[in-house]
Motif scaffolding. Sequence first.
Motif, mmCIF file in Angstrom:
data_model
loop_
_atom_site.group_PDB
_atom_site.id
_atom_site.type_symbol
_atom_site.label_atom_id
_atom_site.label_comp_id
_atom_site.label_asym_id
_atom_site.label_seq_id
_atom_site.Cartn_x
_atom_site.Cartn_y
_atom_site.Cartn_z
ATOM 1 N N ILE A 193 0.875 -1.162 0.000
ATOM 2 C CA ILE A 193 0.000 0.000 0.000
ATOM 3 C C ILE A 193 0.916 1.216 0.000
ATOM 4 C CG2 ILE A 193 -1.748 1.318 1.267
ATOM 5 C CD1 ILE A 193 -2.768 -1.283 2.441
ATOM 6 N N PHE A 194 0.649 2.153 -0.905
ATOM 7 C CA PHE A 194 1.509 3.329 -1.010
ATOM 8 C C PHE A 194 0.999 4.459 -0.115
ATOM 9 C CE2 PHE A 194 2.375 1.715 -5.498
ATOM 10 C CZ PHE A 194 3.560 1.099 -5.110
ATOM 11 N N ASN A 213 6.508 5.806 0.769
ATOM 12 C CA ASN A 213 7.066 4.905 -0.243
ATOM 13 C C ASN A 213 6.548 5.142 -1.657
ATOM 14 O OD1 ASN A 213 4.477 3.976 0.261
ATOM 15 N ND2 ASN A 213 5.025 1.817 0.318
ATOM 16 N N VAL A 214 5.560 6.038 -1.824
ATOM 17 C CA VAL A 214 4.966 6.206 -3.152
ATOM 18 C C VAL A 214 5.959 6.744 -4.173
ATOM 19 C CG1 VAL A 214 4.076 8.546 -2.706
ATOM 20 C CG2 VAL A 214 2.935 7.070 -4.389
ATOM 21 N N ALA A 215 6.875 7.619 -3.736
ATOM 22 C CA ALA A 215 7.837 8.208 -4.671
ATOM 23 C C ALA A 215 9.181 7.483 -4.651
ATOM 24 C CB ALA A 215 8.052 9.689 -4.341
ATOM 25 N N GLY A 216 9.312 6.471 -3.786
ATOM 26 C CA GLY A 216 10.547 5.698 -3.704
ATOM 27 C C GLY A 216 10.364 4.329 -4.326
ATOM 28 N N VAL A 226 -2.897 -4.319 -2.057
ATOM 29 C CA VAL A 226 -3.695 -4.960 -1.016
ATOM 30 C C VAL A 226 -4.501 -3.900 -0.272
ATOM 31 C CG1 VAL A 226 -2.098 -6.879 -0.761
ATOM 32 C CG2 VAL A 226 -1.777 -4.823 0.615
ATOM 33 N N ARG A 227 -5.307 -4.336 0.682
ATOM 34 C CA ARG A 227 -6.157 -3.398 1.434
ATOM 35 C C ARG A 227 -5.693 -3.209 2.872
ATOM 36 N NH1 ARG A 227 -7.280 -4.225 -3.795
ATOM 37 N NH2 ARG A 227 -9.113 -3.026 -4.437
ATOM 38 N N ASN A 228 -4.842 -4.071 3.367
ATOM 39 C CA ASN A 228 -4.382 -3.960 4.748
ATOM 40 C C ASN A 228 -2.972 -4.531 4.835
ATOM 41 O OD1 ASN A 228 -4.028 -5.324 7.588
ATOM 42 N ND2 ASN A 228 -5.586 -3.745 7.879
ATOM 43 N N GLU A 229 -2.088 -3.804 5.513
ATOM 44 C CA GLU A 229 -0.682 -4.224 5.563
ATOM 45 C C GLU A 229 -0.496 -5.532 6.329
ATOM 46 O OE1 GLU A 229 -0.818 0.291 5.176
ATOM 47 O OE2 GLU A 229 -1.804 -1.227 6.444
ATOM 48 N N GLN A 230 -1.252 -5.718 7.406
ATOM 49 C CA GLN A 230 -1.169 -6.990 8.118
ATOM 50 C C GLN A 230 -1.611 -8.127 7.211
ATOM 51 O OE1 GLN A 230 -3.078 -7.250 12.033
ATOM 52 N NE2 GLN A 230 -3.605 -9.378 11.640
ATOM 53 N N GLY A 231 -2.701 -7.903 6.484
ATOM 54 C CA GLY A 231 -3.173 -8.917 5.553
ATOM 55 C C GLY A 231 -2.141 -9.246 4.495
ATOM 56 N N THR A 252 5.366 -0.827 2.702
ATOM 57 C CA THR A 252 4.386 0.022 3.372
ATOM 58 C C THR A 252 4.949 1.423 3.533
ATOM 59 O OG1 THR A 252 5.130 -0.246 5.664
ATOM 60 C CG2 THR A 252 3.722 -1.972 4.754
ATOM 61 N N SER A 253 4.060 2.356 3.813
ATOM 62 C CA SER A 253 4.484 3.700 4.179
ATOM 63 C C SER A 253 4.944 3.692 5.633
ATOM 64 C CB SER A 253 3.344 4.686 3.966
ATOM 65 O OG SER A 253 3.792 6.022 4.106
#
Length: 643
Positions: free
Chosen positions: A40-41, A45-48, A79-84, A106-107
């Motif tokens: 998930i951005f 992390n979106v620009a990296g 995905v919708r959840n980082e834990q998932g 993840t961010s």
Amino acid sequence: MASSNTVRLTVGQAVVKFLAQQYSERDGVEQRLVPGCYGIFGHGNVAGLGQALLQAELAATESGDAAGGLASELPYYLVRNEQGAVHAAAAYARTTNRLQTMAVTTSIGPGATNMVTGAALATTNRLPVLLFPSDIFATRAPDPVLQQLEDPTSLDVSVNDTLRPVSRFWDRINRPEQLVPSLLAAMRVLTDPAETGAVTICLPQDIQAEAHDWPVEFFRKRVWHVARPAPERVMLDRVIEQICAAKRPLVVAGGGVVYSEASEQLRAFASATGIPVADTHAGKGAINWDHECAVGGVGSTGASSANALAREADLVIGIGTRYSDFTTASHTIFANPDVRFANINVAAFDAAKHSATMLVADARDALIALTEKLSGWSVEDAYRERTRELAAQWRRATDECYHRDHTPLPAQTEVFGALNELMGEKDVVINAAGSMPGDLQALWRASTPEQYHVEYAYSCMGYEIPAAMGTKMALEDHGHADRQVVAIVGDGTYQMMPMEIATMVAEGLKVIIVLLQNHGYASIGALSESRGSQRFGTKYRMRSRDTGRLDGENVPFDLAANAASWGADVLTCDGIAAFRENYEKAAASDRLTVLYIETDLTGPNPPATAWWDVPVSQVSDLESTRTAFEEYTAEKADQRQYL
């Protein structure tokens, strides 16, 4: 300026390029070690890494390398959840016998800390996952940044430090050149069968976007050999000596047998020696349920057949097991005062448990060696016959649980019986938490190690649905798209993490989710009742205006409608006959389908044949608690250390 021996890339781009060239290999078979990336951005992390993943995807599209609608050196899955996402990566690793895993990006802040539970699950289960949480600025130019948790004692601490204790390897990249040794160390841990688990590499958001001249050598193809440690002759002979001296030996087969792909060797060993084989959750299916030496699950939620033999055993041969408290029934099930242990495990830490004779070795190679060395030796005929009789008794008990015809609502064991009879030998059933793992360990008849996927090392509510995603992706990547993946969830688990249904719909992944609605926590409710706490706080009820307590009407949520809102097809099942009919429809469909069925919160469950240590309040005003404490004190008297 890059030279002919270097290439200028950002840290994010270097991560993607490096991972695309990493392979694992065992027995001469190579596969991509990290075939994709969940994520998930956010601003971290979106620009990296996000830019790097985009660039790789566009490059593959332009070069014509895109295949099947999926492009890139490192395909990205939203995905919708980082834990998932971490759960899905762990399930992918388990499905591929730990030879592959997925990366997760993840961010910073909440995105990173959402991964802690998933990392703990992976490490507890000895499953490799690769995590790239974003971090605060290495330069500390903007400080504090958005979502930074400031530590007044140190400016070098971020929330990512919470991932240290749940990771097998952890690092933070504060300069680009640090990435080289860090990634190489990460690959080593991911492919080490004894040391594997969560690998965390924290990437400060400014470092992700920083350019560096990288040695071309860094991006060459690397093949990481997954070792099969050979059994040491001296220790092998000691184990053989113990086996030959034993009158009532018992094998406890754990996940190490499955990950080693040693099922054929275990079955041959059991057939040759007559030693009965019990299994843990992770080891179920390593020996087929109808093998003459198979006696079912052992421990707190085990079968009466396995537990009876465990109480009598004078030698327990643990193969690839870590001996959780459920396996040992909190140190009560191996009751023979003279019992000894011989443990075969790639990890010395697990091999040494219970003061055992240690054989640090790969399960497959060790079983081959043991079978050869024990040629001509067998347990006594009377012990073989007792094994068969006990197994037959439990099979009759299982049949009764599977076909209770309980009214007005079916017992969940009837749902499991229907699934067990309808699913193919290499279809996959997934579960993790609540009362269901206990029932499944006791009752499920697995013919293959592929079929049974129950996570009970961390027993994490919310694992099942994202695990179905990771499992289905792994099967499709290996040419097994025809195998059904069935995730069983209760209403409690479903409410914790249903959102990856949307991810699977987006990716066109066909799985079946069996959603059992019983308006509460069945497992903890029963445990609460047995420990004198009267099922307090375990039912989904409205707060009553009369009593002020949560003992009113059922909470009127509609989980079937909720599942449909994520994009799933939903079939409501009124009883077991309708469930069977709707399962056939779901299996024939090419879409994700949820089978919704109401079951009885109070069971009935399989007959209990062992104990679990859950302490009871020593003093109480409640008679129910005082009675439970007396029972607990009596049961605890059988507990011992295996020395």
